[in-house]
Design an enzyme around this catalytic site. Structure first.
Site, PDB file in Angstrom:
ATOM      1  N   ASN A   9       0.866  -1.175   0.000  1.00 29.49           N
ATOM      2  CA  ASN A   9       0.000   0.000   0.000  1.00 29.49           C
ATOM      3  C   ASN A   9       0.906   1.231   0.000  1.00 29.49           C
ATOM      4  O   ASN A   9       1.458   1.587   1.033  1.00 29.49           O
ATOM      5  CB  ASN A   9      -0.901  -0.028   1.244  1.00 29.49           C
ATOM      6  CG  ASN A   9      -1.729   1.240   1.379  1.00 29.49           C
ATOM      7  OD1 ASN A   9      -1.776   2.067   0.480  1.00 29.49           O
ATOM      8  ND2 ASN A   9      -2.390   1.385   2.525  1.00 29.49           N
ATOM      9  N   LYS A  11       0.169   4.240  -0.281  1.00 28.33           N
ATOM     10  CA  LYS A  11      -0.479   5.444   0.264  1.00 28.33           C
ATOM     11  C   LYS A  11      -0.209   6.621  -0.683  1.00 28.33           C
ATOM     12  O   LYS A  11      -0.101   6.425  -1.890  1.00 28.33           O
ATOM     13  CB  LYS A  11      -0.016   5.692   1.698  1.00 28.33           C
ATOM     14  CG  LYS A  11      -0.182   4.414   2.563  1.00 28.33           C
ATOM     15  CD  LYS A  11       0.016   4.618   4.019  1.00 28.33           C
ATOM     16  CE  LYS A  11      -0.182   3.292   4.735  1.00 28.33           C
ATOM     17  NZ  LYS A  11      -0.053   3.400   6.180  1.00 28.33           N
ATOM     18  N   GLU A  99      -6.732   4.936   8.019  1.00 29.05           N
ATOM     19  CA  GLU A  99      -6.519   6.339   7.625  1.00 29.05           C
ATOM     20  C   GLU A  99      -7.772   6.904   6.961  1.00 29.05           C
ATOM     21  O   GLU A  99      -8.116   8.072   7.152  1.00 29.05           O
ATOM     22  CB  GLU A  99      -5.300   6.428   6.694  1.00 29.05           C
ATOM     23  CG  GLU A  99      -4.005   6.205   7.471  1.00 29.05           C
ATOM     24  CD  GLU A  99      -2.882   5.569   6.666  1.00 29.05           C
ATOM     25  OE1 GLU A  99      -2.955   5.539   5.429  1.00 29.05           O
ATOM     26  OE2 GLU A  99      -1.920   5.077   7.300  1.00 29.05           O
ATOM     27  N   GLU A 169      -5.040  -4.784  10.735  1.00 35.96           N
ATOM     28  CA  GLU A 169      -4.034  -3.734  10.882  1.00 35.96           C
ATOM     29  C   GLU A 169      -4.262  -2.982  12.194  1.00 35.96           C
ATOM     30  O   GLU A 169      -5.040  -2.007  12.222  1.00 35.96           O
ATOM     31  CB  GLU A 169      -4.118  -2.736   9.718  1.00 35.96           C
ATOM     32  CG  GLU A 169      -3.847  -3.341   8.367  1.00 35.96           C
ATOM     33  CD  GLU A 169      -3.288  -2.295   7.392  1.00 35.96           C
ATOM     34  OE1 GLU A 169      -2.294  -2.595   6.736  1.00 35.96           O
ATOM     35  OE2 GLU A 169      -3.844  -1.182   7.313  1.00 35.96           O
ATOM     36  N   GLY A 175       2.786   2.542  10.742  1.00 36.46           N
ATOM     37  CA  GLY A 175       3.731   3.656  10.589  1.00 36.46           C
ATOM     38  C   GLY A 175       4.475   4.039  11.847  1.00 36.46           C
ATOM     39  O   GLY A 175       5.116   5.083  11.899  1.00 36.46           O
ATOM     40  N   SER A 215       3.777  -1.855  10.370  1.00 34.46           N
ATOM     41  CA  SER A 215       5.227  -1.922  10.598  1.00 34.46           C
ATOM     42  C   SER A 215       5.819  -3.285  10.260  1.00 34.46           C
ATOM     43  O   SER A 215       6.773  -3.729  10.904  1.00 34.46           O
ATOM     44  CB  SER A 215       5.577  -1.503  12.026  1.00 34.46           C
ATOM     45  OG  SER A 215       5.207  -0.146  12.235  1.00 34.46           O
TER      46      SER A 215
HETATM   47  P1  13P Z   1       3.204   0.569   7.623  1.00 39.51           P
HETATM   48  O1  13P Z   1       3.711  -0.717   7.043  1.00 39.51           O
HETATM   49  O2  13P Z   1       3.923   1.786   7.105  1.00 39.51           O
HETATM   50  O3  13P Z   1       3.139   0.513   9.126  1.00 39.51           O
HETATM   51  O4  13P Z   1       1.693   0.755   7.121  1.00 39.51           O
HETATM   52  C1  13P Z   1       0.841  -0.343   7.170  1.00 39.51           C
HETATM   53  C2  13P Z   1      -0.389  -0.004   6.432  1.00 39.51           C
HETATM   54  O5  13P Z   1      -1.106   0.907   6.801  1.00 39.51           O
HETATM   55  C3  13P Z   1      -0.698  -0.761   5.228  1.00 39.51           C
HETATM   56  O6  13P Z   1      -1.973  -0.522   4.769  1.00 39.51           O
END
Ligand code: 13P
Length: 252
Positions: A9, A11, A99, A169, A175, A215
């Protein structure tokens, strides 16, 4: 059908030229590795989907969108429909990401309509669920996840539900560099399977793909993916570097 999946992802990251480089690097690297039956999915920003699906046509990955609006067409300025995604050969679409729940106020009811509109066009929803830290600290994480599944997915008849991929998640792990331990991930994934078995049946629960996200990186992917109920990962930050993403994708 239960699959092993590693999905990136991206983002809201990468310019077009950076995205071109990253997709090419990943496509080339995928030619050299044994994925052991796992599927690699790239979910770039919507502007880059066409470029990604063009490359994917001759490579070993599929493409997912990060968002969709639950209508085939209409006066929804700025939005993208499942019909548009389908014509660009998009296979998956992430929905319910924390998010989007947080910054765009997406409700369980709205997510329900997104699931339905994706399934109507044979796009596989990657449905995200996860608790925030105070909920975990108050030992409410199991009921939170159960409610998220019930409110957005459990109205589906079994044939439709079986097409959905679930991503657990925990919001506190996204993050932050704080990954769920392998025990915490396994415990929740097993719980999710139990909830699905209770709503549908054990065979459906056993054939649901459940990914872990938060993470996940090149160092911890192997122990997470080794858990019996963890079928792969939804990767954020670590999906933006070809070498680390490939390391994760080959961690089964
Ligand atoms: P991170 O791997 O940056 O923690 O993000 C996970 C995420 O939100 C995947 O959709």
């Amino acid at each position: 059908m239960r699959k092993k999946i590693v999905a990136g992802n991206w983002k809201m990251n990468k310019t077009f030229s950076e995205a071109e480089i990253l997709i090419t690097e990943i496509a080339e690297a995928l030619d050299e590795v044994d994925l052991k039956g796992a599927e690699v999915v790239l979910c770039p920003p919507a502007l880059y989907i066409e470029m990604a699906t063009d490359v994917a046509f001759e490579s070993n990955f599929t493409v997912g969108a990060q968002n969709v609006y639950p209508s085939d067409s209409g006066a929804f300025t700025g939005e993208i429909s499942p019909l548009m995604l389908k014509e660009l050969n998009v296979t998956y679409c992430i929905i319910g990401h924390s998010e989007r729940r947080k910054y765009f106020n997406e409700t369980s009811e709205f997510l329900r309509s997104k699931v339905e509109s994706l399934l109507k066009h044979n796009i596989i929803p990657i449905f995200c669920c996860g608790e925030v830290l105070p909920e975990r600290e108050a030992n409410q994480h199991f009921e939170v996840i159960k409610r998220q599944l019930e409110e957005s997915l459990f109205h589906l008849p079994v044939e439709a539900f079986m097409k959905v991929v679930i991503a657990y998640e925990p919001v506190w792990a996204i993050g932050t560099g704080v990954t769920a331990t392998k025990e915490q991930a396994q415990e929740m994934h097993s719980f999710i399977r139990g909830v699905i078995a209770a709503r549908y049946d054990p065979a459906t629960a056993g054939s649901t793909t459940i990914l872990y996200g938060g993470s996940c990186n090149g160092k911890n992917a192997r122990e997470l993916f080794a858990q019996p109920d963890v079928d792969g990962g939804l990767i954020g930050g670590a999906s933006l570097k070809a070498d680390e993403f490939l390391q994760i994708a080959t961690s089964f």
